[in-house]
Design a protein around this motif. Structure first.
Motif, PDB file in Angstrom:
ATOM      1  N   LEU A  57      -4.278   9.774  -9.540  1.00 56.99           N
ATOM      2  CA  LEU A  57      -5.074  10.926  -9.125  1.00 56.99           C
ATOM      3  C   LEU A  57      -4.191  12.035  -8.545  1.00 56.99           C
ATOM      4  N   ALA A  58      -2.890  11.945  -8.743  1.00 49.55           N
ATOM      5  CA  ALA A  58      -1.980  12.937  -8.162  1.00 49.55           C
ATOM      6  C   ALA A  58      -2.258  14.348  -8.673  1.00 49.55           C
ATOM      7  N   GLY A  59      -2.547  14.509  -9.950  1.00 47.92           N
ATOM      8  CA  GLY A  59      -2.854  15.833 -10.495  1.00 47.92           C
ATOM      9  C   GLY A  59      -4.098  16.431  -9.862  1.00 47.92           C
ATOM     10  N   LEU A 116       3.767  16.493  -2.809  1.00 44.52           N
ATOM     11  CA  LEU A 116       3.114  15.249  -2.418  1.00 44.52           C
ATOM     12  C   LEU A 116       4.151  14.140  -2.491  1.00 44.52           C
ATOM     13  N   ARG A 117       4.361  13.478  -1.379  1.00 43.01           N
ATOM     14  CA  ARG A 117       5.267  12.337  -1.341  1.00 43.01           C
ATOM     15  C   ARG A 117       4.440  11.061  -1.347  1.00 43.01           C
ATOM     16  N   ALA A 118       4.909  10.103  -2.118  1.00 42.83           N
ATOM     17  CA  ALA A 118       4.325   8.767  -2.141  1.00 42.83           C
ATOM     18  C   ALA A 118       5.459   7.794  -1.865  1.00 42.83           C
ATOM     19  N   ASP A 119       5.344   7.076  -0.778  1.00 46.08           N
ATOM     20  CA  ASP A 119       6.413   6.156  -0.364  1.00 46.08           C
ATOM     21  C   ASP A 119       7.776   6.851  -0.360  1.00 46.08           C
ATOM     22  N   ASP A 120       7.812   8.037   0.205  1.00 46.81           N
ATOM     23  CA  ASP A 120       9.031   8.836   0.391  1.00 46.81           C
ATOM     24  C   ASP A 120       9.689   9.343  -0.887  1.00 46.81           C
ATOM     25  N   ARG A 121       8.986   9.310  -2.018  1.00 45.80           N
ATOM     26  CA  ARG A 121       9.547   9.923  -3.231  1.00 45.80           C
ATOM     27  C   ARG A 121       8.636  11.058  -3.685  1.00 45.80           C
ATOM     28  N   ALA A 122       9.225  12.018  -4.355  1.00 46.48           N
ATOM     29  CA  ALA A 122       8.465  13.160  -4.857  1.00 46.48           C
ATOM     30  C   ALA A 122       7.515  12.676  -5.948  1.00 46.48           C
ATOM     31  N   ALA A 123       6.218  12.799  -5.701  1.00 48.63           N
ATOM     32  CA  ALA A 123       5.209  12.289  -6.632  1.00 48.63           C
ATOM     33  C   ALA A 123       4.557  13.403  -7.443  1.00 48.63           C
ATOM     34  N   ALA A 124       4.268  14.521  -6.802  1.00 49.39           N
ATOM     35  CA  ALA A 124       3.584  15.626  -7.480  1.00 49.39           C
ATOM     36  C   ALA A 124       3.829  16.904  -6.694  1.00 49.39           C
ATOM     37  N   MET A 150       0.837  -1.176   0.000  1.00 50.07           N
ATOM     38  CA  MET A 150       0.000   0.000   0.000  1.00 50.07           C
ATOM     39  C   MET A 150       0.886   1.245   0.000  1.00 50.07           C
ATOM     40  N   THR A 151       0.546   2.200  -0.825  1.00 50.95           N
ATOM     41  CA  THR A 151       1.300   3.438  -0.932  1.00 50.95           C
ATOM     42  C   THR A 151       0.916   4.375   0.200  1.00 50.95           C
ATOM     43  N   THR A 152       1.915   4.939   0.867  1.00 48.47           N
ATOM     44  CA  THR A 152       1.654   5.962   1.869  1.00 48.47           C
ATOM     45  C   THR A 152       1.969   7.317   1.252  1.00 48.47           C
ATOM     46  N   GLN A 153       1.074   8.265   1.446  1.00 48.68           N
ATOM     47  CA  GLN A 153       1.224   9.602   0.881  1.00 48.68           C
ATOM     48  C   GLN A 153       1.123  10.642   1.979  1.00 48.68           C
ATOM     49  N   SER A 205       0.778  27.701  -9.891  1.00 48.35           N
ATOM     50  CA  SER A 205       1.710  27.505 -11.003  1.00 48.35           C
ATOM     51  C   SER A 205       2.517  26.244 -10.762  1.00 48.35           C
ATOM     52  N   ARG A 206       3.266  25.867 -11.776  1.00 51.05           N
ATOM     53  CA  ARG A 206       4.208  24.748 -11.694  1.00 51.05           C
ATOM     54  C   ARG A 206       3.585  23.460 -11.167  1.00 51.05           C
ATOM     55  N   LEU A 207       2.393  23.153 -11.651  1.00 50.95           N
ATOM     56  CA  LEU A 207       1.758  21.873 -11.327  1.00 50.95           C
ATOM     57  C   LEU A 207       2.528  20.784 -12.066  1.00 50.95           C
ATOM     58  N   ALA A 208       2.992  19.779 -11.343  1.00 45.41           N
ATOM     59  CA  ALA A 208       3.792  18.721 -11.961  1.00 45.41           C
ATOM     60  C   ALA A 208       3.487  17.391 -11.287  1.00 45.41           C
ATOM     61  N   VAL A 209       3.434  16.344 -12.102  1.00 43.00           N
ATOM     62  CA  VAL A 209       3.223  14.987 -11.614  1.00 43.00           C
ATOM     63  C   VAL A 209       4.338  14.119 -12.186  1.00 43.00           C
ATOM     64  N   HIS A 210       4.905  13.259 -11.349  1.00 44.45           N
ATOM     65  CA  HIS A 210       5.960  12.371 -11.817  1.00 44.45           C
ATOM     66  C   HIS A 210       5.426  11.517 -12.972  1.00 44.45           C
TER      67      HIS A 210
END
Length: 165
Positions: A101-103, A54-62, A1-4, A89-94
Motif C-alpha cells: 500500500l506504499a503507493g 516513507l521509511r520502512a524498517d529504516d530503508r527508503a520504501a516510497a 512487524m514493519t515499522t514505518q 511529482s516523482r511518485l516512486a515505490v521500491h
C-alpha cells in the motif's frame, strides 16, 4: 512487524536510487520507456525540502515530491481552475514493495499535506501506460483532465487533478 515513518528526505543519492529503481521496474512491468532522471534535479529538490520519504524498517520504501510550481509543462487549459494548486511529482515505490500500500500511502499523504498547506487542488502529470498508478489515483479522488497527450516519438502523458476545497 514493519515499522514505518515519514520524513523529509536529506540524502539525494538514496532518493535518486529509489526513483530510478522504481522507474526501471515500472518500465519492465508495463513495457513503457524509462525516463532519464537527472541527479542534479534530485539534489535540488532534496535541498529544497520538498521530497517526502516513507521509511520502512529504516530503508527508503516510497517517495513523492510536492511543490507549488509544476515540475512539468502542462498544456494550456488542461486543468480546471484553481487558485492555489500544489503539484505532485516523482511518485516512486521500491520494486520490492510493488503489491504493498506504499503507493496509495504516498498519494493520501500528498493530498493531506497539500490541503493542510492551503492548496485548493493537487495536480499531477502521469504516464497513462502505468495503468495501475493512474487507476489508484482516480480511486483516491483524482480526476483525469483532458485527453492523453504525446505519442509518436514523444512520451505519452495524462494530467490529473484532485480538488481539495
Amino acid at each position: 512487524m514493519t515499522t514505518q515513518h515519514w520524513e523529509i528526505a536529506t540524502d539525494a543519492a538514496e532518493v535518486h536510487a529509489l526513483l530510478c529503481a522504481s522507474d526501471q521496474h515500472q518500465g519492465r512491468r508495463f513495457g513503457s520507456p524509462v525516463p532519464a532522471r537527472n541527479p542534479a534535479t534530485t539534489e535540488s529538490r532534496v535541498r529544497a525540502g520538498v521530497v517526502h520519504l516513507l521509511r520502512a524498517d529504516d530503508r527508503a520504501a516510497a517517495m513523492f515530491t510536492l511543490t507549488w510550481h509544476p515540475a512539468f509543462e502542462p498544456p494550456t487549459g488542461v486543468f480546471p481552475e484553481a487558485h492555489t494548486p500544489a503539484y505532485l511529482s516523482r511518485l516512486a515505490v521500491h520494486p520490492s514493495l510493488g503489491n504493498s500500500l506504499a503507493g496509495p500511502q504516498c498519494l493520501r499523504r500528498a493530498v493531506s499535506i497539500a490541503r493542510e498547506s492551503g492548496a485548493d487542488a493537487l495536480r499531477a502529470e502521469a504516464n497513462p501506460d502505468l495503468e495501475s498508478t493512474v487507476d489508484v489515483m482516480v480511486l483516491l479522488g483524482f480526476t483525469r483532465c483532458g485527453p492523453i497527450f504525446g505519442g509518436e516519438g514523444s512520451p505519452r502523458r495524462t494530467y490529473l487533478q484532485h480538488p481539495l476545497s
